[in-house]
Design an enzyme around this catalytic site. Structure first.
Site, PDB file in Angstrom:
ATOM      1  CG  PHE A 177      -1.788  -1.274   1.242  1.00 10.12           C
ATOM      2  CD1 PHE A 177      -2.644  -1.621   0.193  1.00 10.12           C
ATOM      3  CD2 PHE A 177      -1.650  -2.147   2.301  1.00 10.12           C
ATOM      4  CE1 PHE A 177      -3.350  -2.812   0.223  1.00 10.12           C
ATOM      5  CE2 PHE A 177      -2.357  -3.342   2.334  1.00 10.12           C
ATOM      6  CZ  PHE A 177      -3.208  -3.676   1.295  1.00 10.12           C
ATOM      7  NE  ARG A 178       1.415   3.138  -5.290  1.00 11.29           N
ATOM      8  CZ  ARG A 178       2.354   2.681  -6.116  1.00 11.29           C
ATOM      9  NH1 ARG A 178       3.609   2.886  -5.852  1.00 11.29           N
ATOM     10  NH2 ARG A 178       2.027   2.054  -7.208  1.00 11.29           N
ATOM     11  CG  LEU A 179       1.736   2.282   4.178  1.00 12.50           C
ATOM     12  CD1 LEU A 179       1.111   1.466   5.286  1.00 12.50           C
ATOM     13  CD2 LEU A 179       1.531   3.768   4.443  1.00 12.50           C
TER      14      LEU A 179
END
Ligand code: FMN
Length: 200
Positions: A177-179
Site C-alpha cells: 500500500f505504498r507505505l
C-alpha cells in the site's frame, strides 16, 4: 581516522542487505548503476560491478578513457544505484559522493585476481571508442595474447578502480500500500553524519 558511528551503521546496513540479496538469489547483487556527468552537466549512466565496499567507499573498476572515466576525471562526483527486488519487499540503495582513484597497489591486486582472458580483454579494449567490426577487436585480442605470451599480464595503466566516498546513503524499503520506508544517512561538509526518514 575513526569512522563516524552513523556511517558505520549505514555501511553495516548495506552489507546486511547485500548478503540478503545473495541469499535471495538476486541474479547479480554486485551489479549497480553508476551515474556521472561531465562539465556539460548532462548525466550518463551504465551498469558496473561492485568489487569492494567499506566505510571508505564503494569500488568499481574501469578504463579511465571511456566516457565515465572521462566524465569522472572532469567532475569527480557519482551516484550509485542498487535495486534488489527479491530482498524483503524490494530494496533500493542510493549512494552519492566524491570519486577518487584507488591506490596502484589496490588496483594491481584486484587486476591480478582476474581471469587471464579478462586481463587480456582490458588491454585489447579501447573502451567506448568506435569499433569498426567484431573482427577488429578479435585481432587486437590476438595481438595482446602474443605480446604477453608466457608471462603475467600487467595492469593497463589507464585501467583502475574508482572509489565513491559516500556523502549520502539512502535505503528504500518496499512495503504494501505504498507505505514505503526511506532512511537517508547524510554527511555535512565537516564529515558529521545525520540520519532521518523521508516521505516515501
Ligand atoms: C552486468 C554488467 C556489468 C558491467 N560491469 C562493468 C564494470 O565493472 N566496469 C566497466 O567498466 N564496465 C562494465 N560494464 C560495461 C558498462 O556498462 C559500459 O558499457 C562500459 O563500461 C562503457 O561505459 P562508458 O562508455 O560510459 O565509460 C558492465 C555491463 C554490464 C551489463
Amino acid at each position: 581516522m575513526t569512522t563516524h558511528p552513523l556511517l558505520a551503521e549505514a555501511v553495516a546496513g548495506f552489507s546486511a542487505l547485500f548478503e540478503e540479496a545473495r541469499v535471495a538469489g538476486e541474479p547479480d547483487p554486485t551489479a549497480m548503476t553508476v551515474a556521472t556527468a561531465g562539465l556539460d552537466a548532462r548525466p550518463s549512466a551504465r551498469t558496473v560491478l561492485l568489487k569492494a565496499h567499506d566505510a571508505r567507499g564503494f569500488v568499481f573498476y574501469t578504463h579511465l578513457d571511456g566516457r565515465k572515466g572521462r566524465e569522472l576525471q572532469a567532475n569527480p562526483h557519482a551516484a550509485l544505484l542498487f535495486h534488489w527486488p527479491r530482498v524483503r519487499n524490494g530494496v533500493q540503495v542510493r549512494v552519492e559522493g566524491a570519486v577518487e582513484i584507488v591506490s596502484d597497489a589496490e588496483a594491481d591486486a584486484y587486476f591480478a585476481s582476474r581471469p587471464r582472458v579478462s586481463q587480456l580483454g582490458a588491454w585489447a579494449s579501447l573502451q567506448s571508442e568506435t569499433l569498426e567490426s567484431r573482427e577488429a577487436f578479435e585481432q587486437r585480442l590476438s595481438q595482446v595474447e602474443q605480446r604477453f605470451d608466457g608471462r603475467e599480464v600487467p595492469r593497463p595503466p589507464r585501467w583502475t578502480g574508482l572509489r565513491v566516498r559516500p556523502e549520502k546513503i539512502e535505503f528504500w524499503y518496499g512495503a504494501d500500500f505504498r507505505l514505503h520506508e526511506r532512511w537517508l544517512y547524510e554527511s555535512d561538509r565537516a564529515g558529521d553524519w545525520s540520519k532521518r526518514m523521508l516521505y516515501p
